[in-house]
Design a protein around this motif. Structure first.
Motif, PDB file in Angstrom:
ATOM      1  N   PRO A   1      49.671  28.991  43.386  1.00 49.54           N
ATOM      2  CA  PRO A   1      49.924  29.499  42.023  1.00 49.54           C
ATOM      3  C   PRO A   1      51.398  29.302  41.656  1.00 49.54           C
ATOM      4  O   PRO A   1      52.271  29.303  42.533  1.00 49.54           O
ATOM      5  CB  PRO A   1      49.592  30.997  42.124  1.00 49.54           C
ATOM      6  CG  PRO A   1      48.788  31.150  43.357  1.00 49.54           C
ATOM      7  CD  PRO A   1      49.146  30.033  44.277  1.00 49.54           C
ATOM      8  N   GLU A   2      51.670  29.180  40.364  1.00 48.83           N
ATOM      9  CA  GLU A   2      53.022  28.870  39.904  1.00 48.83           C
ATOM     10  C   GLU A   2      54.034  29.936  40.327  1.00 48.83           C
ATOM     11  O   GLU A   2      55.178  29.629  40.658  1.00 48.83           O
ATOM     12  CB  GLU A   2      53.037  28.692  38.376  1.00 48.83           C
ATOM     13  CG  GLU A   2      54.412  28.530  37.746  1.00 48.83           C
ATOM     14  CD  GLU A   2      55.251  27.418  38.352  1.00 48.83           C
ATOM     15  OE1 GLU A   2      54.695  26.390  38.797  1.00 48.83           O
ATOM     16  OE2 GLU A   2      56.497  27.591  38.408  1.00 48.83           O
ATOM     17  N   ASN A   3      53.618  31.220  40.351  1.00 47.38           N
ATOM     18  CA  ASN A   3      54.595  32.257  40.711  1.00 47.38           C
ATOM     19  C   ASN A   3      55.011  32.119  42.188  1.00 47.38           C
ATOM     20  O   ASN A   3      56.166  32.381  42.546  1.00 47.38           O
ATOM     21  CB  ASN A   3      54.068  33.663  40.423  1.00 47.38           C
ATOM     22  CG  ASN A   3      52.771  33.961  41.163  1.00 47.38           C
ATOM     23  OD1 ASN A   3      52.066  33.039  41.574  1.00 47.38           O
ATOM     24  ND2 ASN A   3      52.449  35.225  41.341  1.00 47.38           N
TER      25      ASN A   3
ATOM     26  N   VAL B   1      58.040  22.043  47.084  1.00 47.30           N
ATOM     27  CA  VAL B   1      57.363  22.301  45.811  1.00 47.30           C
ATOM     28  C   VAL B   1      57.817  21.292  44.755  1.00 47.30           C
ATOM     29  O   VAL B   1      58.880  20.684  44.889  1.00 47.30           O
ATOM     30  CB  VAL B   1      57.624  23.744  45.303  1.00 47.30           C
ATOM     31  CG1 VAL B   1      56.918  24.737  46.193  1.00 47.30           C
ATOM     32  CG2 VAL B   1      59.106  24.045  45.228  1.00 47.30           C
TER      33      VAL B   1
ATOM     34  N   GLN C   1      55.002  29.145  43.802  1.00 43.68           N
ATOM     35  CA  GLN C   1      55.855  27.958  43.833  1.00 43.68           C
ATOM     36  C   GLN C   1      57.259  28.303  43.346  1.00 43.68           C
ATOM     37  O   GLN C   1      58.256  27.811  43.889  1.00 43.68           O
ATOM     38  CB  GLN C   1      55.252  26.853  42.952  1.00 43.68           C
ATOM     39  CG  GLN C   1      53.969  26.269  43.514  1.00 43.68           C
ATOM     40  CD  GLN C   1      53.582  24.971  42.827  1.00 43.68           C
ATOM     41  OE1 GLN C   1      54.405  24.079  42.645  1.00 43.68           O
ATOM     42  NE2 GLN C   1      52.328  24.857  42.452  1.00 43.68           N
ATOM     43  N   ALA C   2      57.332  29.156  42.324  1.00 45.20           N
ATOM     44  CA  ALA C   2      58.642  29.573  41.811  1.00 45.20           C
ATOM     45  C   ALA C   2      59.418  30.349  42.868  1.00 45.20           C
ATOM     46  O   ALA C   2      60.644  30.260  42.945  1.00 45.20           O
ATOM     47  CB  ALA C   2      58.470  30.422  40.552  1.00 45.20           C
TER      48      ALA C   2
ATOM     49  N   SER D   1      51.521  22.143  46.332  1.00 46.38           N
ATOM     50  CA  SER D   1      51.252  21.832  44.924  1.00 46.38           C
ATOM     51  C   SER D   1      50.050  22.598  44.369  1.00 46.38           C
ATOM     52  O   SER D   1      49.896  22.714  43.152  1.00 46.38           O
ATOM     53  CB  SER D   1      51.028  20.325  44.745  1.00 46.38           C
ATOM     54  OG  SER D   1      49.806  19.950  45.347  1.00 46.38           O
TER      55      SER D   1
ATOM     56  N   ARG E   1      63.279  20.973  42.328  1.00 49.63           N
ATOM     57  CA  ARG E   1      62.058  20.839  43.144  1.00 49.63           C
ATOM     58  C   ARG E   1      61.878  19.364  43.479  1.00 49.63           C
ATOM     59  O   ARG E   1      62.227  18.500  42.655  1.00 49.63           O
ATOM     60  CB  ARG E   1      60.809  21.325  42.384  1.00 49.63           C
ATOM     61  CG  ARG E   1      60.854  22.792  41.973  1.00 49.63           C
ATOM     62  CD  ARG E   1      59.551  23.207  41.353  1.00 49.63           C
ATOM     63  NE  ARG E   1      59.632  24.536  40.785  1.00 49.63           N
ATOM     64  CZ  ARG E   1      58.585  25.231  40.340  1.00 49.63           C
ATOM     65  NH1 ARG E   1      57.373  24.720  40.411  1.00 49.63           N
ATOM     66  NH2 ARG E   1      58.742  26.436  39.828  1.00 49.63           N
TER      67      ARG E   1
ATOM     68  N   PHE F   1      57.402  19.801  40.332  1.00 49.67           N
ATOM     69  CA  PHE F   1      57.136  20.118  38.929  1.00 49.67           C
ATOM     70  C   PHE F   1      55.810  19.451  38.538  1.00 49.67           C
ATOM     71  O   PHE F   1      55.786  18.376  37.954  1.00 49.67           O
ATOM     72  CB  PHE F   1      58.258  19.566  38.034  1.00 49.67           C
ATOM     73  CG  PHE F   1      59.571  20.284  38.175  1.00 49.67           C
ATOM     74  CD1 PHE F   1      60.644  19.693  38.814  1.00 49.67           C
ATOM     75  CD2 PHE F   1      59.735  21.559  37.659  1.00 49.67           C
ATOM     76  CE1 PHE F   1      61.860  20.347  38.938  1.00 49.67           C
ATOM     77  CE2 PHE F   1      60.948  22.231  37.769  1.00 49.67           C
ATOM     78  CZ  PHE F   1      62.009  21.617  38.416  1.00 49.67           C
ATOM     79  N   GLY F   2      54.738  20.059  38.889  1.00 51.45           N
ATOM     80  CA  GLY F   2      53.446  19.548  38.440  1.00 51.45           C
ATOM     81  C   GLY F   2      52.775  18.641  39.458  1.00 51.45           C
ATOM     82  O   GLY F   2      53.405  18.163  40.408  1.00 51.45           O
TER      83      GLY F   2
END
Lengths: 198, 286
Positions: free
Chosen positions: A13-15, A41, A17-18, A10, A107, A43-44
């Motif tokens: 970085p978002e990239n 992973v 996690q994506a 969590s 996720r 969503f937030g």
């Protein structure tokens, strides 16, 4: 351990996690690691904390003292437990590929939570201990899945626009029941009844 | 008698030469067939709109895509029959039907598009078919027809049936332009080209030339499809950096595994009750 992995994922970085999330198109293109990592992973931070906390509860001595987990029969069959934890994530991911054709991204670790919950409750029912609590937990989980299948989601930790993927909960529950039955075979064969703890 | 024979031979030779010459005149030397996307979308009598800042493009996935040939302003005999056009469009549809961000691909028949119809006509068709994006195929096909040296044998009469004295050279250019209907913005484009050469006898030259024109379109479609796939990949990368293009998803696209706060509270309650019981048991045992 699973809770630690969820919380670690969590903060990535978002990239990144994506790159780990379950995405139908990416899996079709050959990025198969997502079948496993998609369960880690979220969503937030709120979503990650909710599932991470549930996984932590199963890892603490409190819930693990329920017959059948860690100190119980599930724990004695450590090899089986390791196999289940390796095989469960891709099975949960495959259930989405098959039963949610409109879903392109997913996720969340609640499929694993469902598996642990159903496994613990089933094991307890088999060994004859904590039947009331176990029965309530299983019944509540079945009601939750039915409501989610009908599109009702109560106090979800998911952000807006993200739906609850109920097939993952259903398949996780079934996996947990199967795990408990497989792990409890020695107990069933020995015919021992009552509160069983190591 | 001899004079009559000489005149007969001369007349026959003259007739043969004329026939051979006619062979070269029977077929037009050049046939052109085109349909321009600019002429369709921006007809000459339309008002010139002032330049405005680029409006945001909203692409809600999965998209409903329309596919159509640009209507030609001059439907000549050289134009493709509608049945052939639909078969060609079907091949493009099949090539892209497996894309996950495409919900459906609809083929728009020529009857729904007016020559010089403009964006208004395009929007009407898009509303009828419930489309988000339309791919328009414009084309320019030129066919050159010439007689070759073998055409001199046409004077034998039989030669007109069996000697391939006429040649055709067909050049086809297809251009696929993909437009977002709502914002009228061009999202991407890709070309497809082909060249078909061949020869035929005089009597069946029209048929062979017609087949070559259809084959030209067919091969241009085969060339277009991989080019369009490449442009699609580039567009997907471009969109990530383009702030004027916003990509959203239809409800149900993104899913999450969620215990829910009630589920978490229930689990925590069970753990607490069990912990309290465990503590009481230890106190009694102790």
């Amino acid at each position: 351990m699973p809770a630690a992995l969820v919380l670690l994922a969590s903060v990535l970085p978002e990239n990144l996690q994506a790159a780990l999330a379950w995405e139908r198109q990416a899996i079709d293109a050959g990025e198969w690691w997502r079948l496993w990592t998609g369960q880690l992973v979220h969503f937030g931070a709120f979503h990650a904390l909710a599932n991470g906390a549930a996984l932590w509860l199963f890892g603490t001595s409190t819930l693990s003292s329920l017959p059948g987990l860690a100190s119980g029969y599930l724990g004695r069959r450590a090899g089986l437990a390791a196999l289940v934890l390796m095989v469960a994530p891709p099975l949960l991911s495959l259930s989405l590929l098959l039963w949610s054709p409109a879903m392109g991204a997913y996720r969340g670790a609640s499929g694993l939570v469902a598996m642990l919950l159903a496994g613990v409750a089933t094991s307890a029912l088999i060994t004859g201990s904590r039947r009331l609590i176990s029965g309530v937990l299983l019944a509540a989980w079945v009601v939750k899945i039915l409501l989610e299948a009908l599109g009702v989601s109560l106090m979800s930790s998911l952000p807006g626009g993200v739906v609850v993927a109920w097939p993952v909960h259903a398949v996780g529950g079934l996996l947990g029941v199967a795990w408990a039955l497989a792990a409890s075979r020695p107990y069933l064969q020995s015919g021992v009844r009552g509160d069983v703890r190591a | 008698m001899r004079l009559l024979k000489v005149w007969s031979v001369l007349l026959l030779a003259l007739a043969s030469l004329a026939l051979a010459g006619c062979a070269g005149m029977l077929n037009e030397h050049k046939k052109q067939n085109n349909a321009s996307v600019v002429d369709y979308l921006y007809p000459k009598d339309s008002k010139v709109e002032a330049m405005v800042p680029a409006s945001e493009v909203n692409l809600r996935l999965p998209l409903r895509v329309g596919l159509a040939f640009v209507p030609s302003m001059d439907r000549t005999a050289a134009d493709l029959p509608e049945s052939v056009r639909q078969k060609l469009l079907e091949r493009v549809k099949v090539a892209f039907a497996d894309q996950k961000f495409i919900a459906a691909i609809e083929l728009i028949p020529a009857a729904y598009l007016r020559p010089r119809g403009g964006f208004d006509n395009l929007e009407q068709a898009a509303r009828m078919f419930n489309l988000d994006v339309v791919a328009l195929l414009s084309y320019d096909q030129v066919q050159f027809n010439d007689a070759n040296r073998l055409s001199v044998l046409y004077w034998t009469i039989v030669g007109a049936y069996i000697i391939n004295g006429d040649e055709y050279d067909t050049h086809t250019l297809l251009d696929a332009s993909v437009f977002d209907v709502h914002s009228r913005k061009l999202l991407m484009r890709a070309p497809g080209v082909s060249q078909v050469k061949g020869s035929a006898a005089m009597v069946n030259f029209s048929e062979k030339a017609r087949e070559a024109r259809v084959q030209g379109f067919s091969e241009a479609i085969d060339n277009l499809i991989p080019n369009l796939r490449t442009e699609l990949v580039k567009f997907q990368e471009r969109v990530k950096q383009d702030s004027t293009v916003r990509v959203t998803h239809a409800p149900g696209y993104a899913g999450g595994g969620d215990l829910g706060l009630i589920g978490l509270a229930l689990l925590a309650a069970v753990a607490l009750v069990d912990a309290l019981r465990g503590a009481r048991r230890k106190r009694r045992a102790g």
